[in-house]
Design a protein around this motif. Structure first.
Motif, PDB file in Angstrom:
ATOM      1  N   LEU A 191     -74.753 -29.960  16.667  1.00 10.63           N
ATOM      2  CA  LEU A 191     -74.031 -31.197  16.379  1.00 10.63           C
ATOM      3  C   LEU A 191     -74.922 -32.188  15.640  1.00 10.63           C
ATOM      4  CD1 LEU A 191     -71.562 -33.042  16.615  1.00 10.63           C
ATOM      5  CD2 LEU A 191     -72.342 -33.636  18.928  1.00 10.63           C
ATOM      6  N   GLU A 192     -76.151 -32.338  16.085  1.00  8.91           N
ATOM      7  CA  GLU A 192     -77.075 -33.259  15.415  1.00  8.91           C
ATOM      8  C   GLU A 192     -77.337 -32.833  13.968  1.00  8.91           C
ATOM      9  OE1 GLU A 192     -78.068 -36.230  16.518  1.00  8.91           O
ATOM     10  OE2 GLU A 192     -76.751 -35.787  18.213  1.00  8.91           O
ATOM     11  N   LEU A 193     -77.535 -31.528  13.753  1.00 10.24           N
ATOM     12  CA  LEU A 193     -77.750 -31.031  12.391  1.00 10.24           C
ATOM     13  C   LEU A 193     -76.510 -31.237  11.526  1.00 10.24           C
ATOM     14  CD1 LEU A 193     -79.730 -27.767  13.230  1.00 10.24           C
ATOM     15  CD2 LEU A 193     -80.586 -29.704  11.889  1.00 10.24           C
ATOM     16  N   ALA A 194     -75.334 -31.022  12.105  1.00 10.83           N
ATOM     17  CA  ALA A 194     -74.082 -31.198  11.359  1.00 10.83           C
ATOM     18  C   ALA A 194     -73.832 -32.665  11.013  1.00 10.83           C
ATOM     19  CB  ALA A 194     -72.908 -30.651  12.170  1.00 10.83           C
ATOM     20  N   ARG A 195     -74.387 -33.556  11.788  1.00  8.25           N
ATOM     21  CA  ARG A 195     -74.261 -34.990  11.481  1.00  8.25           C
ATOM     22  C   ARG A 195     -75.193 -35.400  10.347  1.00  8.25           C
ATOM     23  NH1 ARG A 195     -74.031 -37.321  17.664  1.00  8.25           N
ATOM     24  NH2 ARG A 195     -71.781 -37.024  17.945  1.00  8.25           N
ATOM     25  N   LYS A 235     -76.519 -33.199   7.807  1.00  9.76           N
ATOM     26  CA  LYS A 235     -76.514 -32.392   6.583  1.00  9.76           C
ATOM     27  C   LYS A 235     -75.159 -31.711   6.423  1.00  9.76           C
ATOM     28  CE  LYS A 235     -78.802 -28.487   4.371  1.00  9.76           C
ATOM     29  NZ  LYS A 235     -79.793 -27.417   4.489  1.00  9.76           N
ATOM     30  N   LYS A 236     -74.716 -31.586   5.179  1.00 12.93           N
ATOM     31  CA  LYS A 236     -73.473 -30.880   4.869  1.00 12.93           C
ATOM     32  C   LYS A 236     -73.769 -29.391   4.707  1.00 12.93           C
ATOM     33  CE  LYS A 236     -69.146 -30.545   3.386  1.00 12.93           C
ATOM     34  NZ  LYS A 236     -68.184 -30.165   4.361  1.00 12.93           N
ATOM     35  N   PHE A 237     -72.978 -28.553   5.362  1.00 12.18           N
ATOM     36  CA  PHE A 237     -73.110 -27.099   5.279  1.00 12.18           C
ATOM     37  C   PHE A 237     -71.855 -26.513   4.652  1.00 12.18           C
ATOM     38  CE2 PHE A 237     -75.941 -28.354   8.714  1.00 12.18           C
ATOM     39  CZ  PHE A 237     -77.092 -27.641   8.411  1.00 12.18           C
ATOM     40  N   ILE A 245     -68.082 -31.575  16.078  1.00 13.25           N
ATOM     41  CA  ILE A 245     -68.378 -31.484  14.636  1.00 13.25           C
ATOM     42  C   ILE A 245     -67.128 -31.833  13.841  1.00 13.25           C
ATOM     43  CG2 ILE A 245     -68.842 -29.826  12.772  1.00 13.25           C
ATOM     44  CD1 ILE A 245     -70.902 -28.517  14.733  1.00 13.25           C
ATOM     45  N   ARG A 246     -65.970 -31.381  14.303  1.00 13.72           N
ATOM     46  CA  ARG A 246     -64.696 -31.684  13.634  1.00 13.72           C
ATOM     47  C   ARG A 246     -64.376 -33.184  13.669  1.00 13.72           C
ATOM     48  NH1 ARG A 246     -64.655 -28.059  10.620  1.00 13.72           N
ATOM     49  NH2 ARG A 246     -63.796 -26.038  11.038  1.00 13.72           N
ATOM     50  N   LYS A 247     -64.812 -33.861  14.725  1.00 15.76           N
ATOM     51  CA  LYS A 247     -64.491 -35.284  14.889  1.00 15.76           C
ATOM     52  C   LYS A 247     -65.447 -36.207  14.144  1.00 15.76           C
ATOM     53  CE  LYS A 247     -62.324 -35.064  19.419  1.00 15.76           C
ATOM     54  NZ  LYS A 247     -62.449 -35.468  20.820  1.00 15.76           N
ATOM     55  N   LYS A 248     -66.749 -35.941  14.256  1.00 16.12           N
ATOM     56  CA  LYS A 248     -67.719 -36.910  13.729  1.00 16.12           C
ATOM     57  C   LYS A 248     -68.993 -36.238  13.233  1.00 16.12           C
ATOM     58  CE  LYS A 248     -68.600 -37.742  18.587  1.00 16.12           C
ATOM     59  NZ  LYS A 248     -68.456 -38.618  19.684  1.00 16.12           N
ATOM     60  N   SER A 249     -68.944 -35.837  11.964  1.00 19.35           N
ATOM     61  CA  SER A 249     -70.127 -35.279  11.317  1.00 19.35           C
ATOM     62  C   SER A 249     -69.855 -35.224   9.819  1.00 19.35           C
ATOM     63  CB  SER A 249     -70.424 -33.867  11.846  1.00 19.35           C
ATOM     64  OG  SER A 249     -69.558 -32.909  11.283  1.00 19.35           O
ATOM     65  N   GLN A 250     -70.822 -34.720   9.084  1.00 18.26           N
ATOM     66  CA  GLN A 250     -70.632 -34.503   7.647  1.00 18.26           C
ATOM     67  C   GLN A 250     -69.867 -33.203   7.395  1.00 18.26           C
ATOM     68  OE1 GLN A 250     -73.906 -35.052   4.932  1.00 18.26           O
ATOM     69  NE2 GLN A 250     -75.056 -36.222   6.448  1.00 18.26           N
ATOM     70  N   ASN A 251     -69.453 -32.515   8.460  1.00 16.32           N
ATOM     71  CA  ASN A 251     -68.853 -31.196   8.341  1.00 16.32           C
ATOM     72  C   ASN A 251     -67.485 -31.099   8.995  1.00 16.32           C
ATOM     73  OD1 ASN A 251     -71.152 -29.355   7.168  1.00 16.32           O
ATOM     74  ND2 ASN A 251     -72.105 -30.798   8.575  1.00 16.32           N
ATOM     75  N   THR A 252     -66.708 -32.161   8.907  1.00 10.29           N
ATOM     76  CA  THR A 252     -65.388 -32.165   9.542  1.00 10.29           C
ATOM     77  C   THR A 252     -64.453 -31.120   8.943  1.00 10.29           C
ATOM     78  OG1 THR A 252     -64.649 -33.942   8.073  1.00 10.29           O
ATOM     79  CG2 THR A 252     -65.517 -34.590  10.235  1.00 10.29           C
ATOM     80  N   ASP A 253     -64.699 -30.717   7.693  1.00  8.62           N
ATOM     81  CA  ASP A 253     -63.848 -29.717   7.043  1.00  8.62           C
ATOM     82  C   ASP A 253     -64.589 -28.416   6.717  1.00  8.62           C
ATOM     83  OD1 ASP A 253     -65.484 -30.781   5.099  1.00  8.62           O
ATOM     84  OD2 ASP A 253     -63.925 -30.965   3.590  1.00  8.62           O
ATOM     85  N   THR A 254     -65.806 -28.266   7.217  1.00  7.27           N
ATOM     86  CA  THR A 254     -66.589 -27.056   6.975  1.00  7.27           C
ATOM     87  C   THR A 254     -66.040 -25.911   7.816  1.00  7.27           C
ATOM     88  OG1 THR A 254     -68.571 -28.344   6.509  1.00  7.27           O
ATOM     89  CG2 THR A 254     -68.906 -26.047   7.151  1.00  7.27           C
TER      90      THR A 254
END
Length: 163
Positions: free
Chosen positions: A64-68, A70-72, A93-102
């Motif tokens: 979760l921290e990594l997903a917040r 950096k974008k993957f 991750i779906r709720k609050k990160s740079q990867n909500t649609d990853t």
């Protein structure tokens, strides 16, 4: 990567059918969450020939921290981990990160109908059964990336085209 992905984009823009085996995976940015050190090493060995860039997390909280930060392009998520399991990590991750649609691929040994329903409700795009072989994993990564590219082509491409 840039040229291969640009050719893929042109194919999508021209509405040509993309076969699963032709999608280049080289250069994909993959977050891999797995608490077992041996499993992480095996995954890295299996993905190395594909030239996929792997960032590993030891548990769901670290994922979760990594997903917040950096974008993957794809997230591979073990479901049973300490501190935060893969389902909860994926949900966050779906709720609050740079990867909500990853695209997220669950890695599990469980195929119960309840688990599959839970994965679908959270928005996890696919799963691979453990123990997995390289071909199944590559096929599922290709499938979710292809689906993500097709979806994003309607809205403008995301991180997959920024190499």
């Amino acid at each position: 990567v840039g040229l291969s992905l640009q050719l893929l984009v042109k194919s999508l823009e021209n509405s040509e059918r993309i076969e699963q085996s032709t999608l280049p995976l080289r250069g994909l940015q993959v977050l891999y969450a797995e608490d077992n050190v041996f499993n992480r090493l095996v995954m890295e060995q299996q993905l190395q020939p594909l030239e996929i860039e792997i960032t590993s997390a030891e548990d769901g909280l670290q994922a979760l921290e990594l997903a917040r930060s950096k974008k993957f392009d794809v997230i591979l998520m073990d479901l049973q981990m300490p501190k935060m399991d893969g389902l909860l990590a994926s949900k966050n991750i779906r709720k609050k990160s740079q990867n909500t649609d990853t695209p997220v691929i669950a890695l599990t040994g469980n195929t119960s109908h309840k688990l599959i329903d839970d994965l679908t409700q959270i928005g996890i795009e696919g799963y691979v059964l453990k123990p997995f072989n390289k071909e199944d994993l590559e096929s599922e990564i290709t499938r979710v990336v292809r689906n993500s590219l097709a979806f994003n082509s309607q809205q403008g491409f995301s991180n997959l085209l920024q190499y």
